[in-house]
Design an enzyme around this catalytic site. Structure first.
Site, short mmCIF file in Angstrom:
data_model
loop_
_atom_site.label_atom_id
_atom_site.label_comp_id
_atom_site.label_asym_id
_atom_site.label_seq_id
_atom_site.Cartn_x
_atom_site.Cartn_y
_atom_site.Cartn_z
N LYS A 64 0.83 -1.21 0.00
CA LYS A 64 0.00 0.00 0.00
C LYS A 64 0.87 1.26 0.00
O LYS A 64 0.61 2.21 -0.72
CB LYS A 64 -0.94 -0.02 1.22
N GLN A 107 -4.63 -1.45 9.52
CA GLN A 107 -4.59 -2.79 8.93
C GLN A 107 -5.17 -3.83 9.89
O GLN A 107 -4.80 -3.88 11.05
CB GLN A 107 -3.14 -3.13 8.55
N ASP A 138 -11.25 2.82 4.03
CA ASP A 138 -11.58 1.39 3.89
C ASP A 138 -13.09 1.19 3.80
O ASP A 138 -13.55 0.10 3.45
CB ASP A 138 -11.11 0.62 5.14
N1 GUN Z 1 -7.05 -6.70 6.12
C1 GUN Z 1 -7.36 -7.43 5.03
N2 GUN Z 1 -7.87 -6.63 4.05
C2 GUN Z 1 -7.87 -5.37 4.56
C3 GUN Z 1 -8.27 -4.12 4.02
O1 GUN Z 1 -8.76 -3.99 2.89
N3 GUN Z 1 -8.10 -3.06 4.86
C4 GUN Z 1 -7.60 -3.17 6.12
N4 GUN Z 1 -7.51 -2.07 6.85
N5 GUN Z 1 -7.23 -4.32 6.63
C5 GUN Z 1 -7.35 -5.41 5.86
#
Ligand code: GUN
Length: 284
Positions: free
Chosen positions: A52, A96, A119
């Protein structure tokens, strides 16, 4: 043999569009910033966060990483989120998941400002999606819709089966397919006779987190198969929730792992972060 849905290529196009938009914003004096919080040392989370951050850098989005130790308390994490909620240079906040067990994910998500929740995990943003009036779409389901669009695949009138009911993927995925007039069935670990549903699917989305769980004989001939899995097979090799090698002989279209859904998740995150910034700057 199925057409391979090349999520990497589609994501590159989206990322390029984001980069152009960020460049145009910069030229007008507007910056775009994302804060990424990671707690503990889950290796998969570390990989996702690194990807990311790298994608932000390439798009010209400023990313700030907050790597906190496993021992972080709720108070400390909530204090950081409060600080970031008020930080002007930060337009998106991503924490995350999963978090270490002693931390309350629901409370953490709820603490992130709705306008910075890139998100789209908060109850408010999920509610906006339910009624079809939203600023942000959750990254993985929205990325999947983008892949379908890129290949001219339209859910309208199709039998869409989503296997998995997580808040991150399964539930919002069902909602987005429904919004595009698909007839949607959500299956899960307690579904009896799963194959009776999957064999009827024109569009099948597998989001269960079990390696090669969807076998070729569970797939309708010519179906569109979307694999959200990021699993490890018996040899420790990265694989998806679908038994790809056999499934590609039955499906009409299929996403590979890696190079399918994963890159699209990140591309949507970048798009959402730019949207969040534009809202702050009064540009939308
Ligand atoms: N863990 C797995 N997929 C995601 C996501 O799209 N965003 C976040 N914040 N955590 C995750």
């Amino acid at each position: 043999m199925a057409t391979i849905l090349d999520g990497k290529a589609v994501s590159q196009k989206v990322k390029e569009e984001v980069r152009e938009e960020v460049t145009a914003l910069k030229a007008k004096g507007y910056s775009v910033g994302l804060a990424v919080i990671i707690v503990g040392d889950n290796p998969a989370s570390r990989t996702y966060v690194n990807n990311k951050k790298k994608a932000c850098e390439m798009a010209g989005i400023v990313s700030e990483e907050y790597a906190l130790p496993e021992s972080t308390t709720m108070e400390e994490l909530l204090a950081l989120i409060d600080e970031l909620n008020h930080k002007e240079s930060i337009h998106g906040i991503l924490c995350q998941l999963p978090l270490p067990k002693h931390l309350d994910e629901k409370e953490v998500i709820a603490a992130i400002s709705v306008s910075k929740d890139v998100d789209a995990f908060s109850a408010q943003n999920v509610g906006h999606i339910m009624i079809g009036d939203y600023a942000f779409l959750p990254c993985t389901p929205a990325g999947i819709m983008e892949i379908l669009k890129a290949y001219d695949i339209h859910p309208e009138g199709k039998n869409c089966v989503v296997v998995g009911r997580s808040n991150i993927v399964g539930k919002p995925m069902a909602m987005l397919l429904l919004q595009q007039n698909g007839t949607v069935t959500v299956c899960h670990s307690k579904t009896v006779g799963l194959e009776n549903y999957t064999r009827n699917a024109d569009i099948l989305v597998a989001a269960v987190g079990i390696p090669k769980f969807i076998k070729a004989d569970m797939i309708k001939k010519g179906a569109v198969v979307i694999d959200v899995g990021m699993d490890r097979d018996e040899n420790g090799k990265l694989c998806g929730d679908v038994d790809f090698e056999a499934a590609k002989e039955v499906a009409g279209y299929i996403t590979p792992v890696p190079g399918g859904v994963g890159p699209m998740t990140i591309a949507t995150l970048l798009k959402n972060t730019v949207t969040a910034a534009k809202q702050v700057y009064g540009l939308i």
